[in-house]
Design an enzyme around this catalytic site. Sequence first.
Site, PDB file in Angstrom:
ATOM      1  N   GLY A 187      -4.932 -10.272   2.339  1.00 45.13           N
ATOM      2  CA  GLY A 187      -5.413  -9.682   1.071  1.00 45.13           C
ATOM      3  C   GLY A 187      -4.553  -8.536   0.577  1.00 45.13           C
ATOM      4  O   GLY A 187      -4.978  -7.756  -0.270  1.00 45.13           O
ATOM      5  N   ASP A 201       5.365  -4.865  -8.834  1.00 43.07           N
ATOM      6  CA  ASP A 201       4.176  -4.080  -8.477  1.00 43.07           C
ATOM      7  C   ASP A 201       4.567  -2.617  -8.206  1.00 43.07           C
ATOM      8  O   ASP A 201       3.921  -1.689  -8.698  1.00 43.07           O
ATOM      9  CB  ASP A 201       3.531  -4.711  -7.231  1.00 43.07           C
ATOM     10  CG  ASP A 201       2.359  -3.902  -6.718  1.00 43.07           C
ATOM     11  OD1 ASP A 201       1.291  -3.962  -7.328  1.00 43.07           O
ATOM     12  OD2 ASP A 201       2.532  -3.197  -5.705  1.00 43.07           O
ATOM     13  N   LYS A 205       3.597   0.964 -10.295  1.00 41.90           N
ATOM     14  CA  LYS A 205       3.079   2.189  -9.667  1.00 41.90           C
ATOM     15  C   LYS A 205       4.010   3.371  -9.921  1.00 41.90           C
ATOM     16  O   LYS A 205       3.561   4.493 -10.167  1.00 41.90           O
ATOM     17  CB  LYS A 205       2.885   1.960  -8.165  1.00 41.90           C
ATOM     18  CG  LYS A 205       1.812   0.917  -7.862  1.00 41.90           C
ATOM     19  CD  LYS A 205       1.869   0.459  -6.417  1.00 41.90           C
ATOM     20  CE  LYS A 205       0.816  -0.583  -6.113  1.00 41.90           C
ATOM     21  NZ  LYS A 205       1.043  -1.274  -4.828  1.00 41.90           N
TER      22      LYS A 205
HETATM   23  N1  HSE Z   1       0.086  -5.955  -3.532  1.00 38.68           N
HETATM   24  C1  HSE Z   1      -0.082  -4.558  -3.415  1.00 38.68           C
HETATM   25  C2  HSE Z   1       0.670  -4.083  -2.182  1.00 38.68           C
HETATM   26  C3  HSE Z   1      -1.554  -4.237  -3.304  1.00 38.68           C
HETATM   27  O1  HSE Z   1       1.062  -4.915  -1.373  1.00 38.68           O
HETATM   28  O2  HSE Z   1       0.886  -2.895  -2.046  1.00 38.68           O
HETATM   29  C4  HSE Z   1      -1.885  -2.814  -3.601  1.00 38.68           C
HETATM   30  O3  HSE Z   1      -1.503  -2.424  -4.867  1.00 38.68           O
END
Ligand code: HSE
Length: 436
Positions: A187, A201, A205
């Site tokens: 997850g 991703d 951030k």
């Molecule tokens: N896919 C993201 C990670 C989840 O692996 O950090 C949290 O933002």
Amino acid sequence: MKPVKIGLMGLGTVGGGTATVLQRNADEITRRCGRSLQIVHAASLEIAGQKLLDPARVKLTENAWDVVNNPDVEIVVELIGGYTLARELVLKAIENGKHVVTANKALIAIHGDEIFKAAQAKGVIVAFEAAVAGGVPIIKAIREGLAANRIQWVAGIINGTGNFILTEMREKGRDFYDVLKEAQALGYAEADPTFDVEGIDAAHKLTILASVAFGIPLQFKKTFTEGISKIAREDVTYAEQLGYRIKHLGIARRTERGIEMRVHPTLIPERRLIANVNGVMNAVLVKSDAVGPTLYYGPGAGSEPTASAVIADLIDVARAMDADVSHRVAMLGFQPNAMSDVPVLSHDEFETACYLRMLAEDKPGVLADVTRIFADKHISIEAVIQKEPQEGQTRVQLILLTSKVLEKQMNAAIAAVEKLDAIEGKVTRIRMEHLG
Ligand code: HSE
């Protein structure tokens, strides 16, 4: 006091964790908040099979619009992800006068300016702690804990999946896709795992971190992004031999010419604490003028760690929602009318040291030809390693570490080296940061 009424959109990994922790720690949360936080309405596409919420106490629906349009709901928690439907739902919730808590980094990085403007006009709060570094309270730390400081730079391991993959590859020699599959099963990974692997991703951030660190608008499109999919095992090994680790870093730096915003694999000295952040853990190193360097570390993904950040936001909103707007912490930490328009630099203007690896013919003069190109372009070479040729081979791996140089100068030098007859194929370039 009356409970704060919450509408929850999404009961997946983070939504499920939020429902679980809100119920398990209800008494402790009420002791902190002064009011209880009560989920009154929840939406999920798989609502029929859910076992977390009691249908006798919580309205359940498959339609998220029911939640944002429910007049009883005071805070909408958006945990559905994506940025099309999520944007419409959040804007509608704001229009309906509801506060919003979201873990959606893509939504904030791409549509944040529009969302914050709408929220400000309506006098509601949009909170997004869980959008960056999962359970690590980095937004609050920068926005409030470091509010006295002029922040110089932020450097973070802000994608747990990417860090998990790099760690397993380095420690266990595991295959890239095998580790990725495990991260998905646990997850950690995004619905589209290329977001993790290609740095998108992390760029979402980093965009958010840069805004709270420097008080600039959210500028995702200007964040330079390079993923980890092309990192070879031999680079991991050579980096180790040179006393470095390869980490996928997001870096936002204030320079005299503007702000650098970049996500890329990075060699960092192995003695740095952040170089030893492994597995799914995240860490953000912040360099500020008054306090100096501070480091924030913890789980960057996962159900309950991310829920921890979502619920911290809920508590913050519950505490502030009845206060006068002027007494609230500004959503990005800087007053909306005091945001800076300092430019974000294009990647040609970045200045970094580099690790370069190339395959060269093993004959006299090749090293001299290569180093002459760097000398002509005023690039100083800090270290050179030439590996002995394998038996029967006529080519050798040549590794150079350079001093800091403007990216456009380095691009020109690499192009010239690749044109040499004695160099085969492309030069591998990995940027370096000493983070001193
Ligand atoms: N896919 C993201 C990670 C989840 O692996 O950090 C949290 O933002």
